[in-house]
Design an enzyme around this catalytic site. Structure first.
Site, PDB file in Angstrom:
ATOM      1  N   CYS A   1     -33.656 -18.525  40.510  1.00 14.82           N
ATOM      2  CA  CYS A   1     -34.126 -19.078  39.241  1.00 14.82           C
ATOM      3  C   CYS A   1     -34.623 -20.516  39.388  1.00 14.82           C
ATOM      4  O   CYS A   1     -35.768 -20.824  39.085  1.00 14.82           O
ATOM      5  CB  CYS A   1     -32.984 -19.009  38.239  1.00 14.82           C
ATOM      6  SG  CYS A   1     -33.437 -19.422  36.555  1.00 14.82           S
TER       7      CYS A   1
ATOM      8  N   GLU B   1     -32.951 -22.570  42.115  1.00 13.27           N
ATOM      9  CA  GLU B   1     -32.161 -23.037  43.237  1.00 13.27           C
ATOM     10  C   GLU B   1     -33.044 -23.213  44.474  1.00 13.27           C
ATOM     11  O   GLU B   1     -34.228 -22.916  44.451  1.00 13.27           O
ATOM     12  CB  GLU B   1     -31.034 -22.048  43.551  1.00 13.27           C
ATOM     13  CG  GLU B   1     -30.099 -21.780  42.386  1.00 13.27           C
ATOM     14  CD  GLU B   1     -30.687 -20.861  41.337  1.00 13.27           C
ATOM     15  OE1 GLU B   1     -30.511 -21.142  40.142  1.00 13.27           O
ATOM     16  OE2 GLU B   1     -31.362 -19.885  41.687  1.00 13.27           O
TER      17      GLU B   1
END
Length: 824
Positions: A464, A466
């Protein structure tokens, strides 16, 4: 032309104009393929679950990693292979159309019950053929009962922690308070070193493993029981993916023999040639590299359920040498490269990440996916990395608007002007791409956590919001999502939540508070107690995972795993950096509620706690004046120090906790604000809150402001984000930030320049993540009311884009309620 009518008085995004014009993409090869499945409901393909179960039944008592490799080989040998019509890229992991596959090792204990409800589920439903459902109930589910990670974890978590984690039902469904995420995925988001197999092929990887196997000490107990099974598994897995690719080659050759169209016949023969070569051998052309990479990422999906799907890494970097060489030879141009990439994109779009558990489905609405493709950023020696291929990726997003892949653009202070301009133009299209990740924040943090410069500069966006450093990151355990709005409710109701009646769940911190400091102290005790139970969960997750999961393919692509002959899921790999996380869910909701209590109740004394509780217990019905007063208080997202100082305090308290206790777990757990769509189900257990939020509606998402609370423009949101961060701590990571703009405020060349300047300001403030929805509120409402006319409308959700009409009404309402800023 469509039935959609646009007002002449408004400005619309290119996406909205395409919807109005009914623009067809079928002039493109990938567009024709897309038309064959777009909007269809996904179907469960059982072959992965079938062949894994079949193999595991036969290999009981053997080392786990070897069992995994044998299961992969069984799949490669027997599963159906596909070369789709009109496709230039071979391979899929399931039946034609949109499909999902089974991972019974995760949640097979309730698989038989789950498949009965999947077709009727509100969030991300799947269909299944009756005969396949019968096979699951008869053959797959019974084998896994008593063997799954879900059952083992539930049994291991202490009873006091379980009451924050699970409901007391047969499924042990999530309570959405302190939520474990390890039982519906076998790894957190991950990125392979794709460059290695592209350069040496899996025969090269196999030779490496064979040489290491031959060098083992035949009398060593460690070599015999640990290293030998690992290397044998790597060799067998290499054989498996090579066999699987060659079966695609044979199918393409068969199709070519039967093909009458000479153009398609030549295409099929080329597919056959390439699949016979890669990924067994090194790729020598752009086409071969793209096909090889697709086989690897697809076989990774078969190997294990990686959280957010396996990411694609820095494709514009590791594919560029092949593109550059082919272009210099005159065998490829931009259009052909784009066509090959888009053939991969439509193959990605047919694989749908299937979550059986209600929690997993609720966290990943709209068939969420994060197979991040990273572009831009810096080279390992710290120079700007943008190249010709970078711009082809951006052009593809504008010319072929599809919600696959999840495109992530790395930005830094020296990013070229053209790159920033094209990123802004792509964002203006309105489909939510690309999301932005800030090198000026990420790289220093990675260095502070132990990375070398060349590793930090070369990070890939993963999942997402990261990032991962292939060959250095070694922590794969999924971590906790924590509903701190529930901690706030427990503070107000002395350890109880209205949803759960008289059950005392949290600490009993009293009901009478003389001043704000005493209330804040009680809240912080609840917050710390939630952290205690999250870390207890994590201790058991880390302890148990190596007994349930193995990754011979992923391990073969990791330098440290091969050097030490250890599976990537091993508790500790020497020289690795173990970066985990925990998520703060409801950040804006909690800040605004505490600010409202401090200002309205304790300082201005306009409302008593008794009056406020009465209003909240009635969901503010009949108490609208009290709600209006509470909503008038200072709020996060407005560059208001009154609220932002509270946010910084909450952030610092959590950073102190993880700095003290992470070491006991042998990892570094960083504070993150990345909700996926969990703010929706988490909100469904939290009653009305002091900031005026109504009962059981979504909490604020990520590090964004509460829905509608940001009144001072998008720059104020950036400044609040900056003001609430504790830059003197290193135990922090991604902060997801959503911004919604009207198309009017970024229209034309001036609008592009404004958007570029806004991105530069975000970069200068060293904020981690940024993503946009550029769409008119009226379009979203029209789509909600007339979904058939808006089936292809894309929106940015939480680190991914999805079709608006495939989201639940709750999530649609959440996106609609976000503030639409009319100026940048």
């Amino acid at each position: 032309m469509s039935d959609i009518r646009l007002s002449e008085k408004k400005t619309y995004s290119p996406q909205e104009i395409r919807l109005q014009n009914g623009t067809s993409l079928e002039n493109k090869r990938a567009g024709r393929i897309l038309a064959g499945f777009q909007g269809s409901r996904p179907v469960i393909d059982i072959e992965r679950g079938k062949y894994f179960t079949e193999s595991f039944r036969e290999t009981e008592g053997q080392p786990l990693i070897l069992r995994w490799a044998k299961a992969l080989y069984n799949y490669a040998e027997h599963a159906t292979v596909y070369v789709d019509d009109d496709q230039l890229i071979a391979g899929r992991a399931g039946r034609s159309g949109r499909y999902g596959i089974l991972y019974p090792e995760l949640d097979g204990d309730f698989l038989d019950e789950a498949i009965k409800s999947l077709p009727e589920r509100d969030s991300s439903p799947f269909d299944i053929a009756p005969e396949d459902a019968e096979y699951i109930i008869r053959e797959i589910s019974p084998y896994w009962k008593g063997k799954t990670f879900h059952e083992a974890l539930a049994a291991a978590i202490p009873m006091e922690t379980r009451k924050y984690t699970y409901n007391n039902d047969s499924e042990l469904s999530s309570r959405f308070i302190v939520n474990e995420t390890a039982s519906f995925r076998s790894s957190i988001q991950w990125v392979h070193d794709y460059e290695k197999p592209l350069k040496i092929g899996f025969n090269g990887i196999k030779r490496e493993a064979e040489e290491r196997l031959a060098a083992l000490d035949e009398f060593s107990p460690v070599d015999n029981t640990e290293r030998k099974p690992f290397l044998e598994a790597v060799i067998l897995t290499a054989d498996a993916i090579i066999l699987w690719a060659k079966r695609h080659s044979e199918l393409a050759a068969e199709k070519a023999a039967a093909e009458s169209d000479p153009v398609r016949k030549a295409e099929l023969l080329e597919i056959a040639r390439i699949c016979a070569k890669v990924p067994a051998e090194p790729a020598e052309s752009f086409y071969e590299a793209v096909q090889s990479q697709w086989f690897i990422q697809l076989f990774s999906r078969i190997e294990q359920k990686t959280g957010t799907i396996i990411s694609n890494g820095r494709m514009d970097q590791y594919l560029y040498p092949y593109y550059k060489a082919d272009k210099e030879k005159g065998v490829i141009d931009e259009d052909k490269a784009e066509e090959l990439l888009e053939c991969v994109w439509v193959s990605m779009a047919q694989y749908i990440d299937l979550y059986l558990s209600k929690a997993g489905g609720a966290f990943n609405e709209g068939y969420a996916h994060w197979e991040a493709v990273t572009i831009g950023g810096q080279t390992p020696d710290g120079r700007d990395a943008v190249n010709e291929l970078t711009y082809i990726f951006l052009r593809s997003k504008r010319e072929f608007p599809l919600n696959y892949p999840d495109l992530a653009a790395r930005i830094h202070t020296r990013s070229p002007k053209r790159y920033l301009y094209e990123v802004a133009e792509t964002i203006k299209d309105g489909s939510g791409f690309p999301k932005l990740i800030n090198d000026d924040e990420v790289v220093p943090l990675l260095l502070a956590k132990g990375a070398q410069f060349e590793e930090a500069y070369d990070y890939s966006v993963s999942g997402c919001a990261e990032c991962r450093m292939p060959n250095r990151d070694t922590f794969t355990s999924p971590c906790a999502y924590i509903n701190f709005a529930a901690a706030l409710e427990m503070t107000i109701y002395n350890g109880k939540m209205l949803k759960y009646g008289d059950e005392v769940i949290g600490l009993q911190t009293g009901e009478d508070f003389a001043d704000f400091d005493s209330f804040l102290s009680a809240y912080l005790k609840q917050q710390k107690n939630f952290m205690k139970h999250a870390f207890i969960q994590q201790h058991e997750i880390i302890r148990l995972r190596g007994e349930h999961f193995a990754s011979p393919l992923g391990s073969s692509l990791h330098k440290l795993c091969m050097e030490q002959q250890k599976d990537i899921h091993s508790p500790k790999i020497d020289g690795g950096i173990d970066l985990g996380y925990f998520e703060f869910i409801g950040y804006g909701t909690v800040i605004d509620s505490l600010a409202a209590l401090k200002k309205v109740m304790f300082e201005d004394k306009r409302v008593t706690l008794s009056e406020l509780k009465d209003a909240m217990m009635h969901n503010f019905e009949g108490f609208e004046p009290i709600r209006a007063i509470m909503q008038s208080a200072p709020a996060y997202g407005n560059n208001d120090g009154y609220a932002d100082e509270i946010g910084k305090l909450l952030d610092r308290e959590l950073l102190e906790f993880t700095r003290k206790y992470s070491a006991e777990l042998g990892v570094q757990l960083d504070l993150r604000y990345v909700p996926f769509t969990s703010n929706v189900p988490f909100g469904k257990v939290v009653s009305a809150t002091p900031n005026g939020r109504l009962a059981y509606v979504p909490l604020s998402d990520g590090s964004s402001a509460s829905q509608g609370a940001d009144k001072n423009g998008p720059t104020a949101i950036l400044l609040s984000n900056y003001a609430t961060k504790n830059y003197d701590y290193r135990n922090r990571a991604a902060r997801l930030l959503n911004i919604k703009l009207s198309p009017q405020c970024v229209s034309g060349e001036d609008g592009t320049e404004k958007l570029v300047d806004f991105i530069k300001a975000w970069c200068d403030l060293k904020l981690w993540h940024l993503q946009f929805n550029i769409i008119n509120r009226e379009t979203l409402i029209a789509a909600q009311n007339d979904p058939d006319s808006y089936r292809s409308l894309l929106v940015r959700v939480a680190g991914y884009s999805a079709y608006f009409c495939e989201l639940s009404k709750d999530l649609q309402d959440d996106i609609i309620s976000r503030t639409e800023h009319i100026a940048v």
